[in-house]
Design a protein around this motif. Sequence first.
Motif, PDB file in Angstrom:
ATOM      1  N   VAL A  26       0.843  -1.196   0.000  1.00 31.51           N
ATOM      2  CA  VAL A  26       0.000   0.000   0.000  1.00 31.51           C
ATOM      3  C   VAL A  26       0.877   1.245   0.000  1.00 31.51           C
ATOM      4  N   GLN A  27       0.628   2.102  -0.973  1.00 32.57           N
ATOM      5  CA  GLN A  27       1.369   3.359  -1.063  1.00 32.57           C
ATOM      6  C   GLN A  27       0.645   4.457  -0.285  1.00 32.57           C
ATOM      7  N   GLU A  28      -0.678   4.559  -0.480  1.00 31.86           N
ATOM      8  CA  GLU A  28      -1.475   5.556   0.227  1.00 31.86           C
ATOM      9  C   GLU A  28      -2.947   5.253   0.054  1.00 31.86           C
ATOM     10  N   ILE A  29      -3.758   5.943   0.844  1.00 36.58           N
ATOM     11  CA  ILE A  29      -5.217   5.831   0.767  1.00 36.58           C
ATOM     12  C   ILE A  29      -5.740   7.235   0.506  1.00 36.58           C
ATOM     13  N   ILE A  30      -6.577   7.370  -0.542  1.00 34.61           N
ATOM     14  CA  ILE A  30      -7.095   8.681  -0.915  1.00 34.61           C
ATOM     15  C   ILE A  30      -8.608   8.614  -1.063  1.00 34.61           C
ATOM     16  N   ARG A  31      -9.231   9.773  -0.993  1.00 34.91           N
ATOM     17  CA  ARG A  31     -10.681   9.838  -1.219  1.00 34.91           C
ATOM     18  C   ARG A  31     -10.953   9.540  -2.697  1.00 34.91           C
ATOM     19  N   LEU A  32     -12.198   9.262  -3.013  1.00 31.93           N
ATOM     20  CA  LEU A  32     -12.559   9.034  -4.414  1.00 31.93           C
ATOM     21  C   LEU A  32     -12.322  10.315  -5.203  1.00 31.93           C
ATOM     22  N   LEU A  33     -11.689  10.202  -6.340  1.00 33.93           N
ATOM     23  CA  LEU A  33     -11.440  11.313  -7.248  1.00 33.93           C
ATOM     24  C   LEU A  33     -12.243  11.076  -8.524  1.00 33.93           C
ATOM     25  N   PRO A  34     -12.435  12.120  -9.322  1.00 38.70           N
ATOM     26  CA  PRO A  34     -13.100  11.889 -10.614  1.00 38.70           C
ATOM     27  C   PRO A  34     -12.290  10.894 -11.451  1.00 38.70           C
ATOM     28  N   ILE A  35     -12.995   9.913 -12.003  1.00 33.24           N
ATOM     29  CA  ILE A  35     -12.355   8.851 -12.789  1.00 33.24           C
ATOM     30  C   ILE A  35     -12.711   9.054 -14.260  1.00 33.24           C
ATOM     31  N   THR A  36     -11.696   9.086 -15.105  1.00 33.48           N
ATOM     32  CA  THR A  36     -11.895   9.234 -16.544  1.00 33.48           C
ATOM     33  C   THR A  36     -11.948   7.845 -17.165  1.00 33.48           C
ATOM     34  N   PRO A  37     -13.088   7.484 -17.791  1.00 30.58           N
ATOM     35  CA  PRO A  37     -13.183   6.162 -18.420  1.00 30.58           C
ATOM     36  C   PRO A  37     -12.192   6.023 -19.577  1.00 30.58           C
ATOM     37  N   VAL A  38     -11.725   4.795 -19.795  1.00 29.03           N
ATOM     38  CA  VAL A  38     -10.820   4.473 -20.899  1.00 29.03           C
ATOM     39  C   VAL A  38     -11.520   3.414 -21.739  1.00 29.03           C
ATOM     40  N   PRO A  39     -11.632   3.631 -23.067  1.00 32.23           N
ATOM     41  CA  PRO A  39     -12.312   2.638 -23.898  1.00 32.23           C
ATOM     42  C   PRO A  39     -11.514   1.344 -24.039  1.00 32.23           C
ATOM     43  N   GLU A  40     -12.236   0.266 -24.315  1.00 29.30           N
ATOM     44  CA  GLU A  40     -11.666  -1.031 -24.642  1.00 29.30           C
ATOM     45  C   GLU A  40     -10.812  -1.641 -23.537  1.00 29.30           C
ATOM     46  N   VAL A  41     -11.258  -1.503 -22.298  1.00 27.38           N
ATOM     47  CA  VAL A  41     -10.595  -2.174 -21.179  1.00 27.38           C
ATOM     48  C   VAL A  41     -11.632  -3.056 -20.499  1.00 27.38           C
TER      49      VAL A  41
END
Length: 153
Positions: A26-41
């Motif tokens: 574990v490097q760190e724990i952060i709050r939820l941030l805006p997530i940018t979708p990536v196609p074809e995953v």
Amino acid sequence: MQTSLAGKYLTFALANEEYGVEVLKVQEIIRLLPITPVPEVPAHYRGVINLRGKILPVIDLRTRFGLPIGEATDKSCIVVMRTGGTTRGVIVDRVIEVMKLEDSMIEPPPDLCGDVRASLLALAKADGRIKLLLDIDHVLRDVAAPAAERAAG
């Protein structure tokens, strides 16, 4: 002879189950941030985030484990982990605690089908509950991930 798995684990919840990962991953724990979708995953890749100028892929462990998608709450967060030379974010419902586990609290996983057993390091008995200790390197290893990895740069 099995190697000792005793040590410190970050425990977290997904649905009604408790999981643990080696705290050194574990490097760190952060709050939820805006997530940018990536196609074809794959579906369990939610997309990428910008964490202080670094683009990180984000995995939804609920989806990865075939659990129903849950609503984000104020306790939902992203656990940033370093596995296999790659840094990734993992969405969890809530972090519980860092727990020190002794060998007497840990048992090998039961004989289950191959991929499930490979994802588990062991089972831990603590606080009257069973915690599933994950082999997070195996869980996050994914041959279908190159598009998310490319997007992360």
